[in-house]
Design an enzyme around this catalytic site. Structure first.
Site, PDB file in Angstrom:
ATOM      1  N   LYS A 132       0.835  -1.205   0.000  1.00 46.92           N
ATOM      2  CA  LYS A 132       0.000   0.000   0.000  1.00 46.92           C
ATOM      3  C   LYS A 132       0.874   1.261   0.000  1.00 46.92           C
ATOM      4  O   LYS A 132       0.583   2.221  -0.704  1.00 46.92           O
ATOM      5  CB  LYS A 132      -0.944   0.024   1.189  1.00 46.92           C
ATOM      6  N   ASN A 151       0.753   4.764  -2.029  1.00 48.12           N
ATOM      7  CA  ASN A 151       0.531   6.031  -1.321  1.00 48.12           C
ATOM      8  C   ASN A 151       1.680   7.008  -1.512  1.00 48.12           C
ATOM      9  O   ASN A 151       1.463   8.191  -1.752  1.00 48.12           O
ATOM     10  CB  ASN A 151       0.316   5.785   0.172  1.00 48.12           C
ATOM     11  N   ASN A 194      -0.040   9.986  -3.685  1.00 46.67           N
ATOM     12  CA  ASN A 194      -0.452  11.088  -2.815  1.00 46.67           C
ATOM     13  C   ASN A 194       0.344  12.369  -3.060  1.00 46.67           C
ATOM     14  O   ASN A 194      -0.252  13.426  -3.259  1.00 46.67           O
ATOM     15  CB  ASN A 194      -0.374  10.669  -1.341  1.00 46.67           C
ATOM     16  N   SER A 248      -6.366  11.474  -0.901  1.00 45.35           N
ATOM     17  CA  SER A 248      -6.468  12.153   0.394  1.00 45.35           C
ATOM     18  C   SER A 248      -5.554  13.364   0.517  1.00 45.35           C
ATOM     19  O   SER A 248      -5.965  14.404   1.037  1.00 45.35           O
ATOM     20  CB  SER A 248      -6.199  11.175   1.536  1.00 45.35           C
ATOM     21  N   GLU A 302       0.146  14.721   5.109  1.00 46.20           N
ATOM     22  CA  GLU A 302       0.720  13.527   5.736  1.00 46.20           C
ATOM     23  C   GLU A 302       2.146  13.275   5.241  1.00 46.20           C
ATOM     24  O   GLU A 302       2.573  12.135   5.118  1.00 46.20           O
ATOM     25  CB  GLU A 302      -0.142  12.313   5.402  1.00 46.20           C
TER      26      GLU A 302
END
Length: 194
Positions: free
Chosen positions: A75, A79, A83, A144, A156
């Site tokens: 994952k 990400n 992201n 996100s 993040e």
């Protein structure tokens, strides 16, 4: 602080779901409800099996991972690649996949992340193209970190990108593309604070 956490009380979980914050306190679920759970030491446990059974009974799709670390890194490969790119370009998944120059950057970020994972004994069980194929299933999703930029929320960056840089340095692995994207994200975050 980590010494205060009893490893016997930790259970790893990877969530595969897409959602958006529609308004303060309102989350709109877009797709996916898969929860992959596992013991950090890769053992099978009754508690993980009980939690999976409880989650499945509640309507989620949950399963116990053979190796939660593989699931986490798999994952994270996506990400760390998608992201930051979405946060920097404000592009939806379809837009990212329609741009060969952006996909080239995604591939480099994935390649570097996979090298870091391998240094820690984890081989992501798919090729870069297969991982991109999984991301393509999200089609028109807004990632996100892109949502965070639009809502002027903290990014993040350290949890997704900084953590991999830290692990790369400890293993003496060069990550020039990840480092460059991290620097750009820091600049983007600085402008969000204004």
């Amino acid at each position: 602080m980590l010494s205060a956490l009893d490893p016997g009380r930790i259970l790893g979980c990877v969530v595969h779901a897409a959602a958006q914050v529609a308004a303060p306190g309102v989350v709109s679920h877009a797709a996916g409800n898969l929860f992959i759970l596992g013991e950090p030491d890769r053992s099978r446990s009754a508690r993980s099996a009980r939690l999976v059974a409880t989650m499945n009974a509640a309507g989620f799709e949950a399963k116990v991972a053979a190796d939660i670390r593989v699931e986490i890194w798999t994952k994270l490969v996506g990400n760390l690649s998608y992201n930051p790119v979405a946060a920097l370009t404000l592009a939806y998944m379809d837009d990212i996949h329609a741009s060969e120059p952006i996909l080239s950057l995604i591939r480099k970020l994935m390649e570097e992340t996979m090298r870091v994972a391998e240094a820690y004994g984890v081989r992501v069980p798919m090729t870069i193209e297969e991982r991109i194929g999984i991301a393509k299933k999200l089609s028109g999703a807004k990632i996100s970190m892109q949502q965070d930029v639009e809502r002027r929320r903290p990014l993040e960056t350290d949890a997704i990108v900084g953590a991999v840089i830290e692990l790369a340095r400890k293993a003496a692995i060069a990550t020039p593309m990840i480092d460059a994207v991290h620097a750009l994200l820091a600049e983007r975050a600085r402008h969000l604070d204004r």
